[in-house]
Scaffold this active site. Sequence first.
Site, PDB file in Angstrom:
ATOM      1  N   SER A   9       0.811  -1.220   0.000  1.00  0.00           N
ATOM      2  CA  SER A   9       0.000   0.000   0.000  1.00  0.00           C
ATOM      3  C   SER A   9       0.843   1.267   0.000  1.00  0.00           C
ATOM      4  O   SER A   9       0.376   2.324  -0.444  1.00  0.00           O
ATOM      5  CB  SER A   9      -0.941   0.011   1.209  1.00  0.00           C
ATOM      6  OG  SER A   9      -0.201  -0.063   2.415  1.00  0.00           O
ATOM      7  N   GLY A  30      -1.874  -4.335   1.001  1.00  0.00           N
ATOM      8  CA  GLY A  30      -1.977  -5.543   1.816  1.00  0.00           C
ATOM      9  C   GLY A  30      -0.915  -6.584   1.553  1.00  0.00           C
ATOM     10  O   GLY A  30      -0.815  -7.562   2.296  1.00  0.00           O
ATOM     11  N   ASN A  48       3.895  -4.941   5.926  1.00  0.00           N
ATOM     12  CA  ASN A  48       2.803  -5.805   6.378  1.00  0.00           C
ATOM     13  C   ASN A  48       3.311  -7.031   7.127  1.00  0.00           C
ATOM     14  O   ASN A  48       2.641  -7.520   8.031  1.00  0.00           O
ATOM     15  CB  ASN A  48       1.902  -6.195   5.203  1.00  0.00           C
ATOM     16  CG  ASN A  48       1.111  -5.003   4.711  1.00  0.00           C
ATOM     17  OD1 ASN A  48       0.532  -4.263   5.504  1.00  0.00           O
ATOM     18  ND2 ASN A  48       1.101  -4.794   3.411  1.00  0.00           N
ATOM     19  N   ASP A  64      -4.805   6.930  10.144  1.00  0.00           N
ATOM     20  CA  ASP A  64      -4.452   5.614  10.699  1.00  0.00           C
ATOM     21  C   ASP A  64      -3.062   5.589  11.321  1.00  0.00           C
ATOM     22  O   ASP A  64      -2.683   4.631  11.995  1.00  0.00           O
ATOM     23  CB  ASP A  64      -4.598   4.508   9.643  1.00  0.00           C
ATOM     24  CG  ASP A  64      -3.639   4.634   8.462  1.00  0.00           C
ATOM     25  OD1 ASP A  64      -2.715   5.483   8.491  1.00  0.00           O
ATOM     26  OD2 ASP A  64      -3.818   3.873   7.497  1.00  0.00           O
ATOM     27  N   HIS A 110      -0.152   5.000   7.122  1.00  0.00           N
ATOM     28  CA  HIS A 110       0.036   5.348   5.710  1.00  0.00           C
ATOM     29  C   HIS A 110       0.334   6.839   5.555  1.00  0.00           C
ATOM     30  O   HIS A 110      -0.385   7.669   6.108  1.00  0.00           O
ATOM     31  CB  HIS A 110      -1.214   4.986   4.906  1.00  0.00           C
ATOM     32  CG  HIS A 110      -1.472   3.523   4.862  1.00  0.00           C
ATOM     33  ND1 HIS A 110      -2.307   2.890   5.759  1.00  0.00           N
ATOM     34  CD2 HIS A 110      -0.991   2.559   4.037  1.00  0.00           C
ATOM     35  CE1 HIS A 110      -2.333   1.597   5.490  1.00  0.00           C
ATOM     36  NE2 HIS A 110      -1.538   1.371   4.451  1.00  0.00           N
TER      37      HIS A 110
END
Length: 189
Positions: free
Chosen positions: A6, A44, A72, A153, A156
């Site tokens: 991402s 992801g 991730n 969040d 990001h």
Amino acid sequence: MAFGDSLVHGYGLPAGDPFPAQLQARLQDEGYTDVSVLNAGNSGDTTAAGLARIGWALADDPDAIIVVLGANDGLRGIEPSNTLQNMDALLAELERAEIPVLLTGMLAPRNLGADYAEAFDAVFPSLRETYDPVYYPFFLEGVATVPELNQADGIHPNSQGVATIVENILPKVEELILRVRERSAAAEG
């Protein structure tokens, strides 16, 4: 080609603001008018998922690849030895394909404990020793944990955060471009 998760794909960002788009615009500003940056990001993706789809990405015949994977794995607490194995296989495939690589490192979240962080943080430097890619130690350098450079969040980057990443990594991208041009000149000469 920017290949990754991402952080490449541009999660939560408007069109034109993901890393590949901002990097291409910055390169154009620097006079690299013949360089385009393909977005091969998939939100992801773990290192295992990246390894599984690298063949698909190579079908686009990139001259060079910026690899941005590992975030991730760290967020999910994947065993660092698995991350190392996946990244080793991915870089070996790129080496066989004779594609110059800019490997960006990732650091483990600190909430998983010191032992995990130490093992995970060692993955990318060890790959540097094995494959000698152009190397940028931490993709999120100067952006991670800086609230104003991240989306709500806290994980990001926002558009300004991506611009910071692009500015920080630009010398390494230019080094990658130089490797591509040297290789091309050697092949012609």
